[in-house]
Write a protein that holds these residues in place. Structure first.
Motif, mmCIF file in Angstrom:
data_model
loop_
_atom_site.group_PDB
_atom_site.id
_atom_site.type_symbol
_atom_site.label_atom_id
_atom_site.label_comp_id
_atom_site.label_asym_id
_atom_site.label_seq_id
_atom_site.Cartn_x
_atom_site.Cartn_y
_atom_site.Cartn_z
ATOM 1 N N VAL A 216 0.858 -1.187 0.000
ATOM 2 C CA VAL A 216 0.000 0.000 0.000
ATOM 3 C C VAL A 216 0.894 1.238 0.000
ATOM 4 O O VAL A 216 1.685 1.448 0.925
ATOM 5 C CB VAL A 216 -0.928 0.024 1.226
ATOM 6 N N THR A 217 0.769 2.055 -1.035
ATOM 7 C CA THR A 217 1.549 3.286 -1.163
ATOM 8 C C THR A 217 0.670 4.478 -0.809
ATOM 9 O O THR A 217 -0.431 4.632 -1.350
ATOM 10 C CB THR A 217 2.086 3.447 -2.594
ATOM 11 N N ILE A 218 1.125 5.324 0.122
ATOM 12 C CA ILE A 218 0.388 6.508 0.564
ATOM 13 C C ILE A 218 1.145 7.750 0.115
ATOM 14 O O ILE A 218 2.334 7.897 0.386
ATOM 15 C CB ILE A 218 0.221 6.520 2.099
ATOM 16 N N THR B 214 -8.839 -4.201 5.919
ATOM 17 C CA THR B 214 -9.572 -5.317 6.496
ATOM 18 C C THR B 214 -9.683 -6.429 5.470
ATOM 19 O O THR B 214 -9.768 -6.179 4.264
ATOM 20 C CB THR B 214 -10.982 -4.893 6.941
ATOM 21 N N GLY B 215 -9.647 -7.695 5.965
ATOM 22 C CA GLY B 215 -9.677 -8.815 5.044
ATOM 23 C C GLY B 215 -10.209 -10.086 5.668
ATOM 24 O O GLY B 215 -10.882 -10.042 6.710
ATOM 25 N N THR C 165 -4.012 -1.182 10.644
ATOM 26 C CA THR C 165 -4.001 0.247 10.371
ATOM 27 C C THR C 165 -2.566 0.703 10.172
ATOM 28 O O THR C 165 -1.690 0.394 10.982
ATOM 29 C CB THR C 165 -4.649 1.040 11.514
ATOM 30 N N ILE C 166 -2.331 1.454 9.085
ATOM 31 C CA ILE C 166 -0.985 1.921 8.771
ATOM 32 C C ILE C 166 -1.004 3.441 8.639
ATOM 33 O O ILE C 166 -2.038 4.048 8.356
ATOM 34 C CB ILE C 166 -0.443 1.279 7.482
ATOM 35 N N SER C 167 0.145 4.069 8.849
ATOM 36 C CA SER C 167 0.244 5.525 8.784
ATOM 37 C C SER C 167 1.160 5.998 7.662
ATOM 38 O O SER C 167 1.259 7.195 7.399
ATOM 39 C CB SER C 167 0.754 6.078 10.116
ATOM 40 N N ALA C 168 1.857 5.067 7.009
ATOM 41 C CA ALA C 168 2.758 5.399 5.910
ATOM 42 C C ALA C 168 2.790 4.223 4.945
ATOM 43 O O ALA C 168 2.236 3.149 5.232
ATOM 44 C CB ALA C 168 4.149 5.714 6.445
ATOM 45 N N SER D 212 -9.649 1.523 3.717
ATOM 46 C CA SER D 212 -10.399 2.700 4.139
ATOM 47 C C SER D 212 -9.416 3.808 4.502
ATOM 48 O O SER D 212 -8.519 3.596 5.326
ATOM 49 C CB SER D 212 -11.279 2.370 5.351
ATOM 50 N N ALA D 213 -9.606 4.996 3.904
ATOM 51 C CA ALA D 213 -8.690 6.113 4.135
ATOM 52 C C ALA D 213 -9.499 7.377 4.423
ATOM 53 O O ALA D 213 -9.905 8.091 3.501
ATOM 54 C CB ALA D 213 -7.782 6.323 2.931
ATOM 55 N N PRO D 214 -9.781 7.696 5.685
ATOM 56 C CA PRO D 214 -10.562 8.889 6.009
ATOM 57 C C PRO D 214 -9.792 10.171 5.712
ATOM 58 O O PRO D 214 -8.565 10.162 5.536
ATOM 59 C CB PRO D 214 -10.818 8.738 7.518
ATOM 60 N N ALA D 215 -10.517 11.271 5.653
ATOM 61 C CA ALA D 215 -9.913 12.569 5.388
ATOM 62 C C ALA D 215 -8.937 12.939 6.502
ATOM 63 O O ALA D 215 -9.064 12.487 7.651
ATOM 64 C CB ALA D 215 -10.997 13.636 5.261
#
Length: 469
Positions: free
Chosen positions: A73-75, A89-90, A97-100, A115-118
């Motif tokens: 996952v690239t943010i 979720t899977g 949950t990841i932050s980067a 899921s990526a909230p504002a």
């Protein structure tokens, strides 16, 4: 009996410690290692057992091998120092949950939702809100491979901005953080200029408010026109200069035919929209009433010719009490949270604050972080501060301080730094008074003055999107 390495016939004994079946050597066609047993056509290692046609390593058992999977996952798009909170979720109740940017390994095959909230990004004067676009969602994860997904953030249109309206034109103007950060007199055009056709024959759109998700609501105004109208513009409509169509319009009840402008709007913490009508009404539209165009009956209609005559602004404090500025009667009313629950045709506010002097004309309200209430006095070109301690009892309170020399002061708003922004109607400008300057009374030199290159002809409403914390 055969010797070492020999083959025994029926009932014979093969080499040291071995026994062969009828005429056979080990299994049919097979070769057994020391002490091992081979299946049909198989070859067993030392001490191992092979299945039909299989090959086992030393001491092992052959079978199907399960291979695990990965998800990368690239943010991107977030300012340095800003942290995301992306949830994956899977299968089998998997949650992470990841932050980067991260590669998640050891996953079972299946579908993974992202899921990526504002994200709210703090600014010196005004915050911005960044929304995420997720590609590769849901992600299909396959054994033995690395699947990919990308979370890209971009600023939500309309945020990071001070918005202003004119009283007698159908306009809303946005000034971004760059414009707000300039000191002195500025003649730059607004970042965004909108022409809003809220209602047929509407003279202007003075009232403005922003929902928790950055939707802009404005109210119509025209003398002797009923009914008035509220209009909603979603964030994409706030992205660029133009004449956007309203996403939703709410037609207000035809209460009377006098000067019944919708001059004041404010949201409560539940997402309900409150409307101050100039001729003596405070209406509440529940959040559910704001989802579709129509003419829903207001959930609450509070009326008082004494206290709500000439409503020009309303504001909530941190306890859910609503303050109302009445221009005609020079009274600031406080309606307690409990008084806001049901309609009342003859409500008496639990606190009435009368401004001293017969010429005062309150036009705007803003609550500071210390709980003090700031009031613009249009008639006297001044701004009054009432201390938090003076707001709880009906009285004619002495101002904690008075700022003078603000011609035609109307609505007010504080930024993140504690600077006070004022719609100066008489000079067709928006001015900022610095946090340091407003610690004392008297005439102040503005920190910043915006004229929008001449478009702020009758400046009235000012609101930050989002509001200061």
């Amino acid at each position: 009996t055969a010797g070492i390495g020999g083959t025994a016939g029926i009932g014979g004994t093969a080499g040291i410690g071995g026994t062969a079946g009828i005429g056979g050597t080990a299994g049919m066609g097979g070769t057994a290692g020391m002490g091992g047993t081979a299946g049909m056509g198989g070859t067993a290692g030392m001490g191992g057992t092979a299945g039909m046609g299989g090959t086992a390593g030393m001491g092992g058992t052959g079978g199907v091998v399960q291979t695990q999977a990965s998800l990368s996952v690239t943010i991107g798009g977030l300012p340095v120092g800003t942290t995301a909170s992306v949830t994956i979720t899977g299968p089998s109740n998997y949650v992470q949950t990841i932050s980067a940017s991260t590669t998640l390994s050891g996953l079972a095959s299946g579908s993974y939702a992202i899921s990526a909230p504002a994200v709210r990004v703090a600014g010196t004067l005004v915050d911005s809100v960044l929304d995420a676009t997720v590609s590769g969602n849901p992600a299909t994860v396959v054994a033995g491979t690395t699947s990919t997904a990308t979370v890209s953030y971009a600023q939500r249109p309309g945020t990071g901005t001070l918005w202003a309206t004119n009283t007698f034109t159908r306009n809303a103007f946005g000034f971004d953080a760059t414009a707000l950060g300039k000191a002195g007199a500025q003649t730059d055009a607004p970042s965004v200029s909108l022409t809003l056709n809220v209602a047929a024959n509407s003279l202007g759109t003075p009232a403005i408010a922003f929902s928790a998700v950055g939707e802009m609501w404005v109210g119509s105004c025209r003398n002797a026109q009923v009914p008035q109208v509220l209009a909603k513009y979603t964030p994409p409509k706030l992205a660029a200069t133009g004449t956007p169509s309203a996403d939703i319009t709410i037609t207000l009840p035809a209460i009377d035919n006098s000067y019944d402008c919708a001059d004041a709007l404010a949201f409560d913490v539940a997402g309900n929209l409150w409307v101050g009508l100039n001729h003596g009404h405070i209406l509440r539209y529940n959040a559910a009433d704001l989802l579709a165009t129509g003419a829903p009956a207001p959930a609450v209609n509070l009326t008082s010719a004494t206290y709500f005559n000439g409503v020009l602004d309303i504001a909530f404090d941190g306890s859910g009490n609503l303050f109302v500025a009445s221009y005609s009667t020079r009274v600031i009313s406080r309606l307690s949270a409990s008084q806001l629950a049901t309609s009342n045709a003859a409500i008496v506010p639990d606190v009435q604050l009368t401004l001293a002097g017969n010429t005062a004309g309150p036009g705007g309200l803003a609550l500071a972080k210390d709980g003090s209430l700031w009031i613009s006095d249009y008639n006297n070109s001044s701004i009054i501060k009432l201390s938090a301690a003076s707001l709880g009892t009906t009285s004619t309170p002495a101002p904690a301080l008075t700022i003078t020399g603000v011609p035609g002061a109307e609505q007010l708003a504080f930024d993140n730094a504690g600077n006070l922004w004022v719609a100066a109607y008489d000079t067709s400008t928006i001015i900022a008074l610095s946090a340091e300057a407003i610690t004392t009374g008297g005439t102040k030199s503005p920190l910043t003055t915006l004229n929008g290159n001449g478009v702020l002809t009758t400046a009235f409403g000012v609101r930050f999107n989002p509001a200061a914390n």
